[in-house]
Every structure is written in C-alpha cells, then in structure tokens.
Design a protein around this motif. Structure first.
Motif, PDB file in Angstrom:
ATOM      1  N   ASP A  11       0.853  -1.119   0.109  1.00 57.86           N
ATOM      2  CA  ASP A  11       0.050   0.016  -0.121  1.00 57.86           C
ATOM      3  C   ASP A  11       0.777   1.121   0.074  1.00 57.86           C
ATOM      4  O   ASP A  11       1.912   1.177   0.797  1.00 57.86           O
ATOM      5  N   ALA A  12       0.823   2.367  -0.769  1.00 55.37           N
ATOM      6  CA  ALA A  12       1.534   3.367  -0.987  1.00 55.37           C
ATOM      7  C   ALA A  12       0.792   4.606  -1.005  1.00 55.37           C
ATOM      8  O   ALA A  12      -0.253   4.681  -1.515  1.00 55.37           O
ATOM      9  N   LEU A  13       1.425   5.686  -0.243  1.00 57.45           N
ATOM     10  CA  LEU A  13       1.038   7.151  -0.623  1.00 57.45           C
ATOM     11  C   LEU A  13       2.124   7.806  -1.262  1.00 57.45           C
ATOM     12  O   LEU A  13       3.244   7.724  -0.888  1.00 57.45           O
ATOM     13  N   TYR A  14       1.711   8.795  -2.100  1.00 56.52           N
ATOM     14  CA  TYR A  14       2.837   9.479  -2.928  1.00 56.52           C
ATOM     15  C   TYR A  14       2.588  10.938  -2.436  1.00 56.52           C
ATOM     16  O   TYR A  14       1.305  11.545  -2.160  1.00 56.52           O
ATOM     17  N   TYR A  26       5.349   3.461   1.753  1.00 59.55           N
ATOM     18  CA  TYR A  26       4.700   2.348   1.607  1.00 59.55           C
ATOM     19  C   TYR A  26       4.839   1.343   2.610  1.00 59.55           C
ATOM     20  O   TYR A  26       6.045   1.346   3.339  1.00 59.55           O
ATOM     21  N   VAL A  27       3.880   0.430   2.862  1.00 54.21           N
ATOM     22  CA  VAL A  27       4.221  -0.889   3.551  1.00 54.21           C
ATOM     23  C   VAL A  27       3.875  -2.095   2.855  1.00 54.21           C
ATOM     24  O   VAL A  27       2.783  -2.008   2.150  1.00 54.21           O
ATOM     25  N   ASP A  28       4.720  -2.832   2.763  1.00 53.71           N
ATOM     26  CA  ASP A  28       4.634  -4.042   2.245  1.00 53.71           C
ATOM     27  C   ASP A  28       3.599  -5.248   2.742  1.00 53.71           C
ATOM     28  O   ASP A  28       3.292  -5.163   3.707  1.00 53.71           O
ATOM     29  N   MET A  29       2.925  -5.685   1.773  1.00 57.45           N
ATOM     30  CA  MET A  29       2.071  -7.024   2.249  1.00 57.45           C
ATOM     31  C   MET A  29       3.024  -8.094   2.525  1.00 57.45           C
ATOM     32  O   MET A  29       4.123  -8.235   1.920  1.00 57.45           O
ATOM     33  N   TRP A  34       2.160 -12.018  -2.501  1.00 55.42           N
ATOM     34  CA  TRP A  34       2.377 -11.104  -3.663  1.00 55.42           C
ATOM     35  C   TRP A  34       2.285 -12.115  -5.044  1.00 55.42           C
ATOM     36  O   TRP A  34       2.714 -13.397  -4.901  1.00 55.42           O
ATOM     37  N   GLU A  35       1.433 -11.804  -5.647  1.00 54.95           N
ATOM     38  CA  GLU A  35       1.192 -12.715  -6.977  1.00 54.95           C
ATOM     39  C   GLU A  35       2.300 -12.493  -8.069  1.00 54.95           C
ATOM     40  O   GLU A  35       2.695 -11.479  -8.158  1.00 54.95           O
ATOM     41  N   ARG A  36       2.517 -13.648  -8.538  1.00 51.42           N
ATOM     42  CA  ARG A  36       3.762 -13.729  -9.607  1.00 51.42           C
ATOM     43  C   ARG A  36       3.063 -13.809 -11.048  1.00 51.42           C
ATOM     44  O   ARG A  36       1.678 -14.042 -10.971  1.00 51.42           O
ATOM     45  N   THR A  37       3.524 -13.290 -11.755  1.00 49.19           N
ATOM     46  CA  THR A  37       3.275 -13.476 -13.268  1.00 49.19           C
ATOM     47  C   THR A  37       3.617 -14.556 -13.771  1.00 49.19           C
ATOM     48  O   THR A  37       4.764 -15.254 -13.251  1.00 49.19           O
ATOM     49  N   ASN A 110      14.907 -11.357  -4.595  1.00 51.59           N
ATOM     50  CA  ASN A 110      13.271 -11.835  -4.843  1.00 51.59           C
ATOM     51  C   ASN A 110      12.376 -10.775  -4.296  1.00 51.59           C
ATOM     52  O   ASN A 110      11.311 -10.944  -3.736  1.00 51.59           O
ATOM     53  N   TYR A 111      12.825  -9.612  -4.020  1.00 52.17           N
ATOM     54  CA  TYR A 111      11.940  -8.538  -3.657  1.00 52.17           C
ATOM     55  C   TYR A 111      11.029  -8.096  -4.785  1.00 52.17           C
ATOM     56  O   TYR A 111      11.652  -8.253  -6.242  1.00 52.17           O
ATOM     57  N   HIS A 112      10.078  -7.394  -4.535  1.00 51.73           N
ATOM     58  CA  HIS A 112       9.008  -7.160  -5.763  1.00 51.73           C
ATOM     59  C   HIS A 112       9.727  -5.925  -6.617  1.00 51.73           C
ATOM     60  O   HIS A 112       9.888  -5.889  -7.874  1.00 51.73           O
ATOM     61  N   HIS A 113      10.539  -4.910  -6.086  1.00 56.19           N
ATOM     62  CA  HIS A 113      11.461  -4.091  -6.755  1.00 56.19           C
ATOM     63  C   HIS A 113      12.389  -3.317  -5.828  1.00 56.19           C
ATOM     64  O   HIS A 113      11.619  -2.860  -4.891  1.00 56.19           O
TER      65      HIS A 113
END
Length: 136
Positions: A11-14, A26-29, A34-37, A110-113
């Motif tokens: 969840d992110a605030l800008y 942001y706070v990670d879930m 985390w859903e993979r493609t 393996n972090y989301h980015h």
C-alpha cells in the motif's frame, strides 16, 4: 499528498517534496501474498487504497519512524531503457521483476523491486541542465 494505491504487494502514499521529487511511503504486504506473473515477475497493479481500514489501523500518536524503517526502493526516470537494463542487469546483477509499458522494475533477492525505471515523461528528452534538481 499526490496519490495513493494498493499495488498488490504494498500500500503506497505519494507525496512531493519541496524540490519536486516524488516520495512514496509504503508498507509491504506479506511476501507470500505477492502474486507472480507467468514470467516469474510480480503482478504490480494500482487498486484504490481502503482508506477506512487505513484510518482504523492508524496510530494517532506520532513518535517518529520505527527503528526498522529503511529505503525500500527508488523510482528513476530513464532516457534509454535498453541501455539502463544492460547496466543494472548485466553490470550490477539485478533481476527483472516487471517489464513493459515504458518501465523496468528490478530486484535483488526476490523483492518486488528495489529500483524502478521508466520513460513516462517521454523519449528522446534532452539531458537536464547541470543545476537542475533531482538525483545526481
């Protein structure tokens, strides 16, 4: 505040700082959510944040950032994504977690980015003047 989003992995605030730089808080879930493609990246989306839930969970007494707070990732404007990809992937050993729509998301461990690069401001843009604001 300039915006907010549920990206499925966070969840992110800008916000925008006085120099015009965008800051994402942001706070990670939990990573297991985390859903993979299909290409082993992460499914990044932009859903609305549940502000009612956020307010319910908020702690009204601010005492500063928690001790374990850290910079999680940076978003950078890139003029040439192909050259940038070569530098970060081949040169620094990052893994691509998402690519497309004028963006490149990169990770270690393996972090989301950790680093996200995009050319959303346009292509073929001139280099900024030496006295411009931003990351040097």
């Amino acid at each position: 505040m300039d915006g907010a989003a549920n990206h499925q992995y966070s969840d992110a605030l800008y916000l925008t700082d006085p120099d015009g730089n965008c800051i994402e808080i942001y706070v990670d879930m939990p990573p297991k959510k985390w859903e993979r493609t299909k290409d082993v990246g992460y499914e990044g989306v932009s859903y609305p944040i549940d502000f009612e839930k956020l307010v319910e969970e908020a702690n009204p007494s601010w005492t500063g950032l928690p001790d374990n707070t850290r910079i999680g990732h940076m978003h950078l404007q890139a003029a040439e994504l192909e050259i940038t990809e070569q530098f970060y992937v081949e040169g620094l050993g990052f893994t691509i977690t998402s690519k497309g729509n004028g963006s490149l998301f990169l990770s270690k461990d393996n972090y989301h980015h950790h680093v996200a690069l995009n050319k959303w401001s346009g292509t073929g843009l001139p280099a900024p003047p030496s006295n411009s604001r931003g990351l040097k």
